[in-house]
Enzyme design. Structure first.
Site, mmCIF file in Angstrom:
data_model
loop_
_atom_site.group_PDB
_atom_site.id
_atom_site.type_symbol
_atom_site.label_atom_id
_atom_site.label_comp_id
_atom_site.label_asym_id
_atom_site.label_seq_id
_atom_site.Cartn_x
_atom_site.Cartn_y
_atom_site.Cartn_z
ATOM 1 N N SER A 309 -13.656 0.103 -5.379
ATOM 2 C CA SER A 309 -12.232 -0.197 -5.517
ATOM 3 C C SER A 309 -11.594 0.727 -6.548
ATOM 4 C CB SER A 309 -12.050 -1.654 -5.952
ATOM 5 O OG SER A 309 -10.700 -1.914 -6.320
ATOM 6 N N GLU A 495 -17.647 2.137 6.919
ATOM 7 C CA GLU A 495 -17.565 2.112 5.462
ATOM 8 C C GLU A 495 -18.943 1.824 4.878
ATOM 9 O OE1 GLU A 495 -14.020 -0.025 3.971
ATOM 10 O OE2 GLU A 495 -13.592 -0.457 6.074
ATOM 11 N N TYR A 535 -18.389 -2.230 8.197
ATOM 12 C CA TYR A 535 -19.169 -1.855 7.007
ATOM 13 C C TYR A 535 -20.638 -1.605 7.337
ATOM 14 C CZ TYR A 535 -15.260 -2.875 3.924
ATOM 15 O OH TYR A 535 -14.047 -2.834 3.285
ATOM 16 N N ASP A 667 11.996 12.373 2.579
ATOM 17 C CA ASP A 667 11.262 11.101 2.574
ATOM 18 C C ASP A 667 9.755 11.281 2.470
ATOM 19 O OD1 ASP A 667 10.447 11.801 5.148
ATOM 20 O OD2 ASP A 667 11.699 10.331 6.159
ATOM 21 N N SER A 669 8.601 13.002 -0.065
ATOM 22 C CA SER A 669 8.445 13.245 -1.494
ATOM 23 C C SER A 669 8.027 11.973 -2.217
ATOM 24 C CB SER A 669 9.757 13.761 -2.092
ATOM 25 O OG SER A 669 10.175 14.956 -1.464
#
Length: 738
Positions: A309, A495, A535, A667, A669
């Site tokens: 995380s 994952e 996962y 938009d 940026s």
């Protein structure tokens, strides 16, 4: 005339003097050279910088980047599976970045795209488009597609029921921009190929990742854990691409961290922390260009991020501020819903900035110091595997096998980066009679065979036994490795947790080095590649049944099966026997996909107004660091169709020298935010924010909004473009000095 006197061998005295001088000078020169060589070899050997002239044969290299942003309204965002998280604006645009390398005999393509993950459907559609354009030049064997794992990209690009249910089905308006954007990035890289060099650099990045399931990690063997300093991989791998003059043309990097700094309350399309790292390096290397423009391409790719995380303050109970329960990540009052991980910033935007900046700075440092040249031949190996039926020999006497897909109870608990709404908790190794009864009544009870195969997982959804209206999970999965000289890229279809990735890297490295041809190989995991299968935990982590273990859909021996498959690919590469690999069973390409997203209705506006009118005007004066906000009467952004390479927003600065307005932000940026609000009676508005940077020059500015609205003329829908413009405002260092 008298003759000169000869003193030796017919030589005159003068000639003899010249000969002796020549011999002495030669001896002195040789002695000096010997001394210089000795000094050079007794000191440290200098490292040739990339600009020096290497002796290795250059590669042909192409890099490309293309917009893959879809309509930012009403389509579910893919990642948190939150039914309330439907797109309503743009934080940053999404891009696909392609890298093509050719050694004269073989060509490989690596794409990292700002999407949650690559789905099987997405890959198949991209490969079909490439086949039409390039024939057999680009195919499943030599093309790797990887997702950055942003949880704030559009969903709707899957063909399996479970994923379609969480993203309102298969949505062509979402799929087409991603497919076309990926293909366009490859087109650009293909057309820009030139001779160049690749350099490798490896370092570590701390303070940017946290293991969100440390209890599972601690279940791995103690001696294995002691081989590593951290319970997450801190390694950053950078490939630097240059032309033959040493000028940089691109960079590709891998770092293991979830792109979940933007949390499940966000409704704007966003590339999150990994996309922001790309944004920063590309802005740095393409000065003066708007985002998405300029020749330098910076790709930041996902890796073995399964249990990693970016929320480095860790999980706390939002109602008390106390740490969550260590074992099941819940709170005494509020359960898993109130257990949230935070940080490192003050809010999700600040956290995205900090983590993205950290990744960017480390990659920039490694890029600047990259001096180890990548040389050697290219290889690629690919197979399709039926992951529901793989047998693995784990020792001399025992075999194990994978299972039909299934999700456990802890899957519904979510993670500390985004918990579930119901009373599920992580670490559940027993079922719940209430939820099991509802499951049995609606979906049917899992078979005894599947329950035994997945033990100790208590099955919530036996997806491998659910096939209406289409299979709920894939059976046929891509496994793939490409090697670029001394770099091996392992394309993983899901994952992988930290320890799973370490075991896979080690296994692939052993096989590649078994024949002596890959002595200095660096193995990287490219996560979320080619197809999504949730996962992949270690067997030991699986026993704990936290979210990651409950989401390891092919059972406790999933990692063992993948290790076996990837070992086979690496061995075939090392032995130059890739052509002998069986292709495997081809995946399905379903024709009858469902779409639960209704068509966008006609737009309405307040009386006595027009689309693009300003509802809330700007102030006359702002300072650097302020936020400018303006609200317009707007249409539904879905009516703008293909918005790639366009913008809903511009921030413009007046140039007194040319008496014209210059676009300085759009938009895409980081400094702008475009938020669409769907109101009542089919009326909506758009609010544009510009977060003025401290470096913004003083001057006169305006903000423009572009869009489309739909109306009925007779019975025929007609879509019309509109634009709106704010009042002119000043940005100045002081309110009291103009």
């Amino acid at each position: 005339m008298g003759s000169r006197k000869s003193v030796c061998c017919g030589l005159s005295a003068l000639e003899l003097i010249f000969a002796v001088l020549f011999i002495l000078m030669t001896a002195v020169s040789v002695a000096l050279i010997a001394v210089m060589v000795k000094e050079a070899h007794t000191g440290p050997l200098p490292t040739l910088p990339p600009s020096s002239e290497p002796q290795h044969t250059p590669y042909l290299i192409g890099v490309g980047r293309a917009d893959c942003t879809g309509p930012p309204a009403e389509i579910p965002l893919m990642g948190y599976a939150n039914p309330q998280q439907n797109a309503a604006g743009i934080h940053t645009r999404l891009f696909s970045r392609a890298f093509i390398i050719d050694d004269g005999r073989k060509r490989v393509v690596f794409v990292t795209a700002d999407v949650g993950m690559i789905s099987q459907r997405l890959r198949l559609e991209v490969l079909q488009a490439l086949q039409l354009k390039y024939g057999d030049l680009y195919g499943q064997d030599n093309v790797v597609l990887s997702g950055t794992h942003t949880h704030c990209g559009l969903g709707g690009y899957f063909q399996y029921t479970l994923f379609m249910m969480s993203s309102k089905g298969y949505i062509k308006a979402s799929v087409e921009p991603i497919v076309n954007g990926i293909v366009k990035s490859i087109d650009i890289a293909h057309s820009n190929m030139r001779p160049g060099r690749i350099y490798r650099s490896i370092g570590e990045l701390d303070d940017s990742s946290l293991n969100r399931s440390p209890h599972s990690y601690m279940n791995n063997p103690e001696d294995e854990r002691h081989r590593y300093k951290w319970n997450t991989d801190k390694q950053v791998v950078v490939l630097k691409f240059t032309d033959l003059d040493g000028d940089g043309i691109g960079m590709l990097s891998w770092f293991a961290v979830h792109a979940v700094s933007m949390n499940y309350t966000n409704l704007m399309v966003s590339s999150d922390n990994m996309g922001y790292a790309s944004y920063l390096l590309e802005q740095d290397k393409n000065p003066g260009e708007l985002p998405g423009q300029g020749g330098f391409v910076a790709g930041f790719s996902s890796s073995n991020l399964g249990d990693v995380s970016p929320n480095t303050k860790g999980p706390h109970c939002v109602n008390t501020g106390l740490p969550c329960d260590y074992l099941n990540s819940s709170c005494p009052d509020g359960g898993t819903k109130l257990c949230k991980a935070f940080g490192p910033g003050e809010d999700m935007f600040d956290s995205t900035r900090i983590i993205g900046e950290n990744i960017y700075k480390k990659a920039k440092e490694l890029y600047a110091n990259a001096a180890v040249e990548v040389t050697g031949l290219l290889h690629s190996a690919h197979q399709w595997v039926n992951m529901t039926d793989v047998t693995v020999q784990i020792n001399n006497t025992h075999t194990v096998r994978t299972c039909k897909p299934a999700l456990g109870h802890s899957f519904a608990a979510g993670t500390t980066d985004g918990g579930g709404d119901l009373n599920f908790t992580q670490g559940a190794v027993e079922g719940d009679p209430f939820w099991d009864g509802i499951r049995d009544a609606l979906l049917g009870e899992p078979s005894n065979e599947t329950q035994d195969c997945h033990y100790p997982k208590p099955i919530l959804f036996s997806t491998g036994e659910m096939n209406w209206p289409l299979p709920w999970h894939p059976q046929i999965v891509d496994v793939q490795i490409i090697t670029i000289g001394s770099v091996a890229i392992v394309a993983v279809p899901g994952e992988m947790t930290t320890m799973s990735g370490r075991r896979l890297r080690e296994a692939v490295k052993q096989e590649l080095q078994s024949e002596g041809a890959f002595r200095d190989v660096a193995v990287v995991i490219a996560g979320l590649s080619n197809i999504y299968t949730h996962y992949i935990t270690t067997f030991e982590e699986y026993q704990v049944q936290r979210y990651e273990g409950a989401s390891t859909i092919y059972g406790p021996h999933t990692l063992s099966a993948y290790l076996q498959q990837y070992r086979g690919l690496a061995r075939a590469i090392a032995q130059d026997r890739v052509l002998e690999l069986p292709v495997g069973p081809e995946p399905p390409f379903f024709q009858k996909l469902f779409n639960l997203l209704s068509a966008a209705p006609v737009d309405r506006k307040p009386e006595n107004s027009s689309f693009g009118d300003v509802l809330q005007q700007v102030y006359p004066v702002y300072r650097q660091g302020d936020v400018v906000s303006v609200t317009f009467v707007a249409g539904n952004p879905r009516h703008s169709g293909d918005i790639r390479d366009k913008t809903f927003v511009t921030v413009e600065l007046y140039d007194n020298r040319t008496n014209s307005w210059e676009v300085i932000y759009n938009d895409a940026s980081w400094e702008t935010r475009f938020q669409w609000l769907k109101g009542s009676n089919r009326q909506s508005n758009s609010t544009v924010e510009w977060h003025i940077p401290q470096t913004a020059p003083s001057g006169s500015y305006r903000i423009k909004h572009f869009g489309h609205y739909k109306q009925l003329k007779g019975l025929r829908p007609v879509i019309t473009p509109y634009e709106g413009t704010s009042d002119v405002f000043r940005v100045t260092k002081s309110f009291y000095y103009q």
